[in-house]
Design a protein around this motif. Structure first.
Motif, mmCIF file in Angstrom:
data_model
loop_
_atom_site.group_PDB
_atom_site.id
_atom_site.type_symbol
_atom_site.label_atom_id
_atom_site.label_comp_id
_atom_site.label_asym_id
_atom_site.label_seq_id
_atom_site.Cartn_x
_atom_site.Cartn_y
_atom_site.Cartn_z
ATOM 1 N N GLY A 142 -3.992 4.019 52.864
ATOM 2 C CA GLY A 142 -5.341 4.698 53.103
ATOM 3 C C GLY A 142 -6.235 3.611 54.007
ATOM 4 O O GLY A 142 -7.282 3.793 53.916
ATOM 5 N N CYS A 143 -5.444 3.421 54.589
ATOM 6 C CA CYS A 143 -5.813 2.251 55.564
ATOM 7 C C CYS A 143 -6.103 2.365 56.829
ATOM 8 O O CYS A 143 -6.799 2.627 58.299
ATOM 9 N N LEU B 36 -4.299 6.805 62.927
ATOM 10 C CA LEU B 36 -4.441 6.036 64.116
ATOM 11 C C LEU B 36 -3.074 6.231 65.645
ATOM 12 O O LEU B 36 -3.066 6.820 66.558
ATOM 13 N N LEU B 37 -2.108 5.928 64.463
ATOM 14 C CA LEU B 37 -1.423 6.039 65.972
ATOM 15 C C LEU B 37 -1.147 8.090 66.302
ATOM 16 O O LEU B 37 -0.738 8.435 67.285
ATOM 17 N N GLN C 104 -13.185 6.741 66.153
ATOM 18 C CA GLN C 104 -13.313 7.455 63.997
ATOM 19 C C GLN C 104 -12.502 8.364 64.615
ATOM 20 O O GLN C 104 -12.331 9.258 64.342
ATOM 21 N N LYS C 105 -12.149 8.613 62.984
ATOM 22 C CA LYS C 105 -11.502 9.911 62.252
ATOM 23 C C LYS C 105 -12.260 10.574 60.924
ATOM 24 O O LYS C 105 -12.187 9.610 59.801
ATOM 25 N N VAL C 106 -12.927 11.592 60.488
ATOM 26 C CA VAL C 106 -13.309 12.256 59.491
ATOM 27 C C VAL C 106 -12.778 13.393 59.148
ATOM 28 O O VAL C 106 -12.790 14.356 60.035
ATOM 29 N N GLN D 280 -7.259 14.320 67.159
ATOM 30 C CA GLN D 280 -8.279 14.150 68.037
ATOM 31 C C GLN D 280 -8.917 13.500 67.304
ATOM 32 O O GLN D 280 -9.680 13.040 65.442
ATOM 33 N N PRO D 281 -9.476 12.655 67.355
ATOM 34 C CA PRO D 281 -9.955 11.972 67.046
ATOM 35 C C PRO D 281 -11.665 12.443 66.544
ATOM 36 O O PRO D 281 -12.318 13.384 67.563
#
Length: 261
Positions: A45-46, A51-52, A12-14, A60-61
């Motif tokens: 925007g996906c 992710l890369l 997850q990344k916020v 960092q996630p």
């Protein structure tokens, strides 16, 4: 069962955006095998590039984990070569010097450095331009130089973020074929981000289709087309069927509705 080369576990990344957080990745899980070529496609925007960047160690996630060879990614590492859409060549260095740069930083002996640079310059077809400065090269030649530089430091993984996105259509097709030829000779695990459905199908063993709001994996599609691949392959019914399947998965996504407040 062997350990995946790349493993993403509920990542997850916020990002904080004003008063409301923006969920770039809403729980992504994916395994990529050693020497596999995986393309990632999806609407803007996906979270493809996010992710890369997490796998590259540049981000960092917020939650979950990204693993390489079973070990958490905590930052950039020499086993991961990253190629962006921008060529990122040093304008004051020749093609040869650009390709040697990473090896020089890693203190590879001069003779070995030169030998490896020459090998990869030949592999991408730039031997006649080894002493040229980037300003004299076309866009496609600059990107081939960037690919040679990434290969020269001997990474086991290549992370490629739309490397052909700024090129004209003909150059793009030629570089796709060149990349597959290089990959067939110098196998690496490749994760390749693209907006182009044809490119995604042509290159990959598997196509990962992502969806937005929040960023997530919508579908993973196996590409059971043999290598080597060429222009005739693009015109085949099998390629057309896979292209249509990926196109439908990308452009006919249903949005996940936000829960009522």
């Amino acid at each position: 069962m062997s350990t995946p080369k790349i493993s993403v576990r509920d990542v997850q990344k916020v990002f904080p955006v004003g008063k409301e957080p923006f969920v770039a990745l809403g729980g992504v899980s994916l395994d990529i095998a050693d020497n596999e070529f995986v393309t990632v496609v999806g609407p803007s925007g996906c979270g493809k590039s996010t992710l890369l960047n997490i796998l590259a160690g540049l981000e960092q996630p917020t939650g979950g984990a990204a693993l390489v060879d079973g070990k958490p990614v905590t930052g950039p590492g020499p086993e991961r070569g990253v190629i962006f859409q921008q060529y990122a060549l040093f304008p004051w260095l020749t093609v040869r010097e650009n390709v040697e740069f990473g090896m020089r930083t890693a203190k590879v002996p001069k003779g070995e450095r030169r030998e490896r640079a020459e090998h990869f310059i030949r592999l991408v077809g730039l031997e006649q331009f080894a002493d040229a400065l980037p300003k004299t090269l076309s866009g496609g030649m600059k990107q081939r130089c960037a690919i040679a530089r990434a290969y020269a430091v001997n990474p086991s993984i290549l992370l490629m973020d739309e490397p052909f996105g700024a090129l004209d259509a003909l150059t793009r097709v030629r570089l796709q074929e060149q990349l597959l030829e290089t990959w067939s000779k110098e196998r690496r695990t490749v994760m390749f981000i693209t907006h182009d459905v044809d490119e995604a199908v042509f290159l990959a063993n598997r196509v990962v289709v992502m969806a937005a709001r929040p960023g997530r994996i919508a579908e993973v599609i196996d590409v059971d087309l043999p290598y080597p691949r060429d222009e005739d392959m693009r015109l085949s019914p099998e390629f057309g069927a896979l292209r249509n399947r990926v196109w439908h998965a990308v452009y006919h996504q249903r949005q996940i509705k936000e829960p009522a407040k």
